[in-house]
Design an enzyme around this catalytic site. Sequence first.
Site, short mmCIF file in Angstrom:
data_model
loop_
_atom_site.label_atom_id
_atom_site.label_comp_id
_atom_site.label_asym_id
_atom_site.label_seq_id
_atom_site.Cartn_x
_atom_site.Cartn_y
_atom_site.Cartn_z
N LYS A 9 0.83 -1.20 0.00
CA LYS A 9 0.00 0.00 0.00
C LYS A 9 0.88 1.26 0.00
CE LYS A 9 -3.99 -2.29 2.13
NZ LYS A 9 -4.96 -2.28 3.27
N TYR A 49 -12.36 -2.38 -3.46
CA TYR A 49 -13.00 -2.41 -2.13
C TYR A 49 -14.53 -2.47 -2.22
CZ TYR A 49 -8.51 -1.67 0.16
OH TYR A 49 -7.23 -1.84 0.63
N ASN A 112 -2.15 0.14 7.00
CA ASN A 112 -1.73 -1.21 7.41
C ASN A 112 -0.83 -1.94 6.40
OD1 ASN A 112 -3.78 -1.80 5.65
ND2 ASN A 112 -4.95 -3.07 7.06
N HIS A 115 -1.98 -5.34 1.44
CA HIS A 115 -3.25 -6.02 1.16
C HIS A 115 -2.95 -7.43 0.68
CE1 HIS A 115 -7.03 -7.21 -0.67
NE2 HIS A 115 -6.30 -7.61 -1.70
N GLU A 126 -9.13 -10.37 -7.92
CA GLU A 126 -8.19 -9.26 -7.77
C GLU A 126 -7.04 -9.34 -8.78
OE1 GLU A 126 -7.38 -9.57 -3.57
OE2 GLU A 126 -9.41 -8.86 -3.07
P1 GTP Z 1 -7.03 -6.00 3.06
O1 GTP Z 1 -5.98 -7.06 2.85
O2 GTP Z 1 -6.50 -4.60 2.89
O3 GTP Z 1 -8.30 -6.26 2.29
O4 GTP Z 1 -7.38 -6.07 4.60
P2 GTP Z 1 -8.25 -7.16 5.35
O5 GTP Z 1 -8.78 -8.20 4.43
O6 GTP Z 1 -7.43 -7.61 6.51
O7 GTP Z 1 -9.44 -6.25 5.88
P3 GTP Z 1 -10.82 -5.87 5.18
O8 GTP Z 1 -10.90 -6.43 3.80
O9 GTP Z 1 -11.90 -6.17 6.14
O10 GTP Z 1 -10.69 -4.28 5.07
C1 GTP Z 1 -10.04 -3.67 3.97
C2 GTP Z 1 -9.25 -2.47 4.45
O11 GTP Z 1 -10.15 -1.48 4.94
C3 GTP Z 1 -8.31 -2.77 5.61
O12 GTP Z 1 -7.04 -3.20 5.19
C4 GTP Z 1 -8.22 -1.43 6.31
O13 GTP Z 1 -7.23 -0.60 5.69
C5 GTP Z 1 -9.60 -0.84 6.07
N1 GTP Z 1 -10.46 -1.11 7.22
C6 GTP Z 1 -11.11 -2.26 7.52
N2 GTP Z 1 -11.82 -2.14 8.64
C7 GTP Z 1 -11.62 -0.87 9.07
C8 GTP Z 1 -12.08 -0.12 10.18
O14 GTP Z 1 -12.84 -0.60 11.02
N3 GTP Z 1 -11.65 1.19 10.27
C9 GTP Z 1 -10.81 1.74 9.35
N4 GTP Z 1 -10.42 3.00 9.50
N5 GTP Z 1 -10.35 1.05 8.29
C10 GTP Z 1 -10.74 -0.22 8.16
MG MG Z 2 -9.77 -7.70 2.63
#
Ligand code: GTP
Ligand code: MG
Length: 149
Positions: A9, A49, A112, A115, A126
């Site tokens: 990222k 997303y 974070n 991805h 993806e």
């Molecule tokens: P990715 O690998 O980035 O998809 O992360 P993930 O699969 O561990 O998490 P998810 O797909 O649920 O969420 C996608 C992204 O949205 C995350 O990597 C975070 O950057 C963001 N995100 C998810 N949940 C939250 C939240 O509760 N608050 C905030 N600020 N960002 C969030």
């Molecule tokens: Mg995810």
Amino acid sequence: MERTFLMLKPDAVQRGLVGQVIARFESKGFKLVGMKLMQVDRALAEEHYAEHRGKAFFEPTVNYIMSSPVVAMVWEGKNVVALAREMMGATNPANANPGSIRGAFGMDISRNVIHGSDSVTSADREISLYFKPNELVEYQKVGQEWLSE
Ligand code: GTP
Ligand code: MG
């Protein structure tokens, strides 16, 4: 062989973490089959997303991913989807194991570092969002016989 989509990222690129993070996947034994430094536009970010559309963090997350270049990659290997997620650690770096990528390099859920596809189905979706078939490279990698029988 299983494939996953991983993306370094904008924070990873800006903080100079690209090499260190890639090194972990190389050292594990996975095979890199596609990689590009790219700027994500709004259409791609929203498609990426799409499952989070309507949630409070959707717009900030889309903006974050567009804020600076990312490194998009496809990695191949046995059980790579699940193992890469283990190596990445929990979504929120504050809760991630310190040995994981997010645990070692991040501190906030909105920055974070990496991805990774959450299933083989997501990986297929993806990979085709980010790569044309001819951008994925077929090659033999030395030492595969030292990784598994
Ligand atoms: P990715 O690998 O980035 O998809 O992360 P993930 O699969 O561990 O998490 P998810 O797909 O649920 O969420 C996608 C992204 O949205 C995350 O990597 C975070 O950057 C963001 N995100 C998810 N949940 C939250 C939240 O509760 N608050 C905030 N600020 N960002 C969030
Ligand atoms: Mg995810």
